[in-house]
Design a protein around this motif. Structure first.
Motif, PDB file in Angstrom:
ATOM      1  N   LEU A 124       0.832  -1.199   0.000  1.00  0.00           N
ATOM      2  CA  LEU A 124       0.000   0.000   0.000  1.00  0.00           C
ATOM      3  C   LEU A 124       0.864   1.245   0.000  1.00  0.00           C
ATOM      4  CD1 LEU A 124      -3.092   1.241   1.383  1.00  0.00           C
ATOM      5  CD2 LEU A 124      -1.067   2.332   2.338  1.00  0.00           C
ATOM      6  N   SER A 125       0.490   2.227  -0.797  1.00  0.00           N
ATOM      7  CA  SER A 125       1.121   3.532  -0.679  1.00  0.00           C
ATOM      8  C   SER A 125       0.137   4.613  -1.075  1.00  0.00           C
ATOM      9  CB  SER A 125       2.384   3.621  -1.532  1.00  0.00           C
ATOM     10  OG  SER A 125       3.185   4.699  -1.061  1.00  0.00           O
TER      11      SER A 125
ATOM     12  N   GLN B 168      -0.226  12.599  -1.842  1.00  0.00           N
ATOM     13  CA  GLN B 168      -1.111  13.756  -1.658  1.00  0.00           C
ATOM     14  C   GLN B 168      -1.352  14.481  -2.972  1.00  0.00           C
ATOM     15  OE1 GLN B 168      -1.128  16.588   1.464  1.00  0.00           O
ATOM     16  NE2 GLN B 168       0.382  15.460   2.643  1.00  0.00           N
TER      17      GLN B 168
ATOM     18  N   VAL C  19      -4.651  10.815  -1.451  1.00  0.00           N
ATOM     19  CA  VAL C  19      -5.182  11.101  -0.122  1.00  0.00           C
ATOM     20  C   VAL C  19      -5.634  12.557   0.024  1.00  0.00           C
ATOM     21  CG1 VAL C  19      -4.138   9.141   1.069  1.00  0.00           C
ATOM     22  CG2 VAL C  19      -2.775  11.201   0.785  1.00  0.00           C
TER      23      VAL C  19
ATOM     24  N   HIS D 142      -5.844  13.991   3.658  1.00  0.00           N
ATOM     25  CA  HIS D 142      -4.564  14.506   4.161  1.00  0.00           C
ATOM     26  C   HIS D 142      -4.293  15.914   3.672  1.00  0.00           C
ATOM     27  CE1 HIS D 142      -3.327  10.325   5.325  1.00  0.00           C
ATOM     28  NE2 HIS D 142      -2.667  11.013   6.242  1.00  0.00           N
TER      29      HIS D 142
ATOM     30  N   GLN E 289      -2.707   8.383   8.491  1.00  0.00           N
ATOM     31  CA  GLN E 289      -1.804   7.591   7.646  1.00  0.00           C
ATOM     32  C   GLN E 289      -1.760   6.135   8.130  1.00  0.00           C
ATOM     33  OE1 GLN E 289       1.889   9.497   6.683  1.00  0.00           O
ATOM     34  NE2 GLN E 289       2.810   7.660   5.845  1.00  0.00           N
TER      35      GLN E 289
ATOM     36  N   GLN F 173       9.384   9.435   5.445  1.00  0.00           N
ATOM     37  CA  GLN F 173       8.157   8.867   6.009  1.00  0.00           C
ATOM     38  C   GLN F 173       8.427   7.731   7.004  1.00  0.00           C
ATOM     39  OE1 GLN F 173       4.998  10.030   5.610  1.00  0.00           O
ATOM     40  NE2 GLN F 173       6.032  11.724   4.584  1.00  0.00           N
TER      41      GLN F 173
HETATM   42  N1  TRP Z   1       2.408  11.166   4.301  1.00  0.00           N
HETATM   43  C1  TRP Z   1       2.726  10.674   2.977  1.00  0.00           C
HETATM   44  C2  TRP Z   1       3.572  11.722   2.252  1.00  0.00           C
HETATM   45  O1  TRP Z   1       3.502  12.882   2.558  1.00  0.00           O
HETATM   46  C3  TRP Z   1       1.479  10.395   2.188  1.00  0.00           C
HETATM   47  C4  TRP Z   1       0.703   9.273   2.773  1.00  0.00           C
HETATM   48  C5  TRP Z   1      -0.524   9.340   3.385  1.00  0.00           C
HETATM   49  C6  TRP Z   1       1.101   7.906   2.796  1.00  0.00           C
HETATM   50  N2  TRP Z   1      -0.931   8.122   3.764  1.00  0.00           N
HETATM   51  C7  TRP Z   1       0.030   7.212   3.419  1.00  0.00           C
HETATM   52  C8  TRP Z   1       2.236   7.219   2.333  1.00  0.00           C
HETATM   53  C9  TRP Z   1       0.096   5.827   3.598  1.00  0.00           C
HETATM   54  C10 TRP Z   1       2.298   5.839   2.528  1.00  0.00           C
HETATM   55  C11 TRP Z   1       1.226   5.150   3.168  1.00  0.00           C
HETATM   56  O2  TRP Z   1       4.292  11.368   1.345  1.00  0.00           O
END
Ligand code: TRP
Length: 334
Positions: free
Chosen positions: A5-6, A9, A40, A43, A133, A151
């Protein structure tokens, strides 16, 4: 098959740092794993934003990802799976306040907002962002999460939340996700090759994948090569970045022959830059063609992604059904 999973934004244009550093890797991982990729938008609400732009950026990013080779059936929009927000609330109650205060990305973004402003608005959403997240990751029981170094701390928090949940409710419900560090090119800013290519540094610091050919060429031509503070005998960061871009663009024969020139001491920067520009322009025009095709029937794209989000949502609902039961909440009919 292991689950990957990835998420990304929706923040405007896609630059070569995003493309080589993340998106290309997503495309490759699809060959080996069961992949779920999210755009996302929840986010993106954590920082000041414009609602019309948010929706535009979300669809644009989806089109860019599809043009890059991400499969539609693997792609979802986060807000079309509202169970993410629900699980995030539940996780807020198993995540300690103290741990959230140690998240460095929150501190960085807070400082960024407060720069020169004493009354800046910092939302609680920005503070609890890593909990959402964790919900993104754990809701699909992911085995692996491909993430960059920036991350790592957030992924560690997701692992802690899973462990704490399992411990508190006395069952091994959530799998503990692992980071997936694949060898990905590190693309630096052409104007400041000691810093990562990034939109937030300003327009000189990133090369837009869908930019005009003339602009891409101009940006490569004006890339910094020697800054005058190089360590003797070492390749400068700017030249190193140009070679890295050649490799990332899969121009290996150019890369090797120019590297021979470099080693022999007669590399012409103009030749290196021309080769890089050719490589980037080729990728750009291929992607642009695919994007134009997708854009010619936007409605079809939207329907496709709504459908894939709907299918992916079923998996999220199964998790929430279990979690509601485990945590003592009411059961709900989906
Ligand atoms: N925080 C990550 C970023 O700024 C984006 C993100 C949100 C993410 N949810 C996630 C990455 C879940 C991996 C898995 O790049």
């Amino acid at each position: 098959m292991k689950q990957v999973l990835s998420c990304i934004q929706p923040t405007g244009d896609m630059h070569f740092g995003n493309y080589f550093g993340a998106v290309q890797n997503w495309v490759k991982l699809q060959e080996e794993y069961d992949c779920v990729y999210g755009v996302v938008d929840y986010h993106a609400m954590t920082m000041p934003y414009n609602p019309v732009k948010l929706r535009q950026n979300t669809w644009n990013l989806i089109i860019n990802l599809l043009a890059s080779g991400v499969k539609a059936e693997n792609l979802f929009v986060q807000s079309l799976v509202p169970e993410h927000a629900e699980l995030s609330w539940i996780f807020n109650c198993v995540c300690s306040y103290g741990q959230l205060t140690r998240m460095t990305q929150f501190k960085d973004k807070k400082d960024q907002l407060q720069e020169g402003q004493s009354e800046a608005f910092i939302s609680s959403g920005l503070f609890t962002y890593p909990v959402l997240q964790a919900a993104d990751i754990l809701i699909y029981n992911a085995d692996y999460v491909p993430v960059g170094k920036d991350q790592e701390q957030h992924l560690e928090l997701s692992r802690n939340i899973a462990q704490r949940f399992n411990h508190q409710f006395g069952q091994e419900y959530f799998k503990i996700p692992e980071p997936l560090f694949t060898k990905i090119p590190k693309v630096m800013s052409p104007a400041a090759p000691n810093r990562k290519m990034s939109k937030s540094l300003g327009p000189k610091h990133y090369i837009d994948v869908f930019g005009e050919e003339a602009r891409i060429r101009k940006q490569v031509r004006s890339a910094v090569t020697d800054t005058g503070d190089n360590v003797a005998g070492e390749m400068s960061a700017g030249v190193g970045n140009l070679f890295e871009l050649l490799k990332a663009a899969d121009r290996m024969s150019d890369h090797d022959s120019l590297m021979n020139d470099y080693n022999a001491g007669d590399l012409k920067y103009s030749a290196l830059k021309d080769a890089v520009a050719d490589g980037l322009v080729t990728i750009s025009s291929e992607l642009r063609e695919k994007r134009n095709e997708l854009n010619s029937d936007k409605k079809a794209v939207k329907n496709m992604i709504k459908q894939s989000s709907y299918e992916i949502r079923k998996r999220a609902q199964q998790t929430l059904k279990d979690v509601r039961s485990i945590t003592g909440l009411m059961s709900i009919r989906y």
